[in-house]
Scaffold this active site. Structure first.
Site, PDB file in Angstrom:
ATOM      1  CE1 TYR A 198     -37.007  67.027 -74.501  1.00  0.00           C
ATOM      2  CE2 TYR A 198     -37.461  68.757 -72.896  1.00  0.00           C
ATOM      3  CZ  TYR A 198     -37.231  68.360 -74.202  1.00  0.00           C
ATOM      4  OH  TYR A 198     -37.212  69.297 -75.210  1.00  0.00           O
ATOM      5  CB  CYS A 199     -32.637  62.771 -72.551  1.00  0.00           C
ATOM      6  SG  CYS A 199     -32.645  61.449 -71.318  1.00  0.00           S
ATOM      7  CB  THR A 200     -33.702  59.719 -76.428  1.00  0.00           C
ATOM      8  OG1 THR A 200     -33.067  60.780 -77.123  1.00  0.00           O
ATOM      9  CG2 THR A 200     -34.421  58.813 -77.429  1.00  0.00           C
ATOM     10  N   GLY A 202     -34.037  58.524 -71.082  1.00  0.00           N
ATOM     11  CA  GLY A 202     -33.847  58.737 -69.651  1.00  0.00           C
ATOM     12  C   GLY A 202     -32.421  58.679 -69.150  1.00  0.00           C
ATOM     13  CB  ILE A 227     -39.068  61.673 -75.874  1.00  0.00           C
ATOM     14  CG1 ILE A 227     -38.389  62.961 -75.421  1.00  0.00           C
ATOM     15  CG2 ILE A 227     -40.115  61.984 -76.937  1.00  0.00           C
ATOM     16  CD1 ILE A 227     -37.422  63.538 -76.439  1.00  0.00           C
TER      17      ILE A 227
END
Length: 343
Positions: A198-200, A202, A227
């Site tokens: 996951y990241c901020t 995508g 997220i």
């Protein structure tokens, strides 16, 4: 033909406050083959300047990465413009949970060699052969599986203030640093574990998932929309929230609160705190975590030296900065010997 900003950030800020109209902070990305990024950049600038859109956008041969502030009343016109571009039609838009009139104060559309710096020079690597996208519900199920390894693809200063429970959070300064570290640490589990990332929003996971599949990982998943979209789905669908703390964002807001947990500490006194600031000394501008008490005591600076410099007349500060480069210090966000409580 106007291809640049006519107003300064301060002038724009004053106009936004005077207008008081609602704006939406939006981000999106798309990997696509763009033949002439410069021409595409100009096309975007002209159209978005007319719509009073502000933000930071990167365009490259590999696609587009955009973070924008869009007037709410012009959202439909903005969406219609995107839908008129074949590779952006019906693109997923990540709309921020917390809105701010001044998340961006200029329109900057820049041509780059890549929309996401990755340090990769592998011609056989195809970014479109990505891992499986999963929504918030499927993501929660996956990370509850003991056969899953959950990895945060963000940098240390982002995960420090918030991350998913049980996630591996690499202590890295850049995305390119994390790729090799994660591959090395997880090389024994290429076939027997679920690799979930996951990241901020995508974009980092999109490239990372394709990279790890290229490297032989069999079961690769990424949180669709990152997220930002996870938080929206959790709230809309009344799902269990497994993210603790704040989500770091790359605009003037710096973070969105996802849960009430404060998992970081002031880098100067050690008190629980998760508020990022930049050192007020323009010759430093270091990004670090500072509580209100330390901000008052240190005049919003990271050290006694910066406090002394910041107290000088502005012309003297400019003279001290002349000819000096601080990019490395600024780039090492949250890393400085003056920060006593940097975890």
């Amino acid at each position: 033909m106007q291809l640049y900003n006519k107003l300064s950030a301060k002038e724009r800020e004053a106009l936004l406050e005077e207008a008081g109209e609602d704006r939406l902070t939006i981000s999106f990305y798309q990997y696509a083959k763009i033949g002439n990024p410069e021409l595409f950049r100009n096309h975007l600038f002209i159209a978005w300047d007319e719509l009073e859109i502000l933000g930071r956008i990167y365009v490259a041969h590999e696609g587009i990465n955009a973070q924008l502030s869009v007037p709410a009343k012009k959202f439909n016109a903005f969406k219609g413009f995107l839908d008129g571009i074949y590779f952006l039609k019906d693109i997923r838009l990540n709309i921020a949970i917390e809105q701010d009139l001044k998340s961006f104060l200029k329109l900057k559309v820049k041509v780059r060699s890549k929309i996401l710096a990755d340090g990769l020079n592998d011609a056989t690597f195809d970014v479109t052969k990505k891992g499986e996208h999963v929504n918030a519900e499927k993501f929660n199920q996956l990370i509850s599986d003991p056969n899953t390894i959950l990895v945060d693809m963000r940098n240390h200063y982002e995960s420090e203030i918030g991350h998913f429970q049980g996630a591996i959070t690499p202590d890295v300064d850049t995305f390119r640093d994390s790729l090799d570290i994660i591959e090395e640490d997880l090389k024994e589990h290429k076939e027997d574990k679920n690799l979930v990332m996951y990241c901020t929003g995508g974009i980092r996971c999109e490239k990372a998932s394709a990279y790890y599949k290229h490297k032989g990982f069999k079961n690769v998943f990424q949180l669709e929309g990152g997220i930002i979209e996870y938080t929206r789905q959790v709230r809309d669908n009344e799902l269990e929230n497994k993210f603790i703390g704040k989500n770091f964002v790359f605009d003037h807001r710096r973070a969105e609160k996802i849960s009430e947990d404060v998992i970081a500490q002031c880098h100067q006194c050690g008190k629980p705190c998760d508020t990022h600031v930049n050192c007020a000394n323009e010759a430093c501008h270091l990004l670090f975590i500072q509580c209100e008490e330390c901000a008052a005591k240190m005049d919003n600076c990271c050290s006694d030296h910066c406090k002394e410099v910041n107290a000088l007349p502005y012309e003297e500060q400019k003279a001290l900065r002349r000819g000096k480069k601080n990019s490395n210090k600024i780039f090492k966000k949250g890393r400085s010997e003056v920060l006593k409580f940097k975890v």
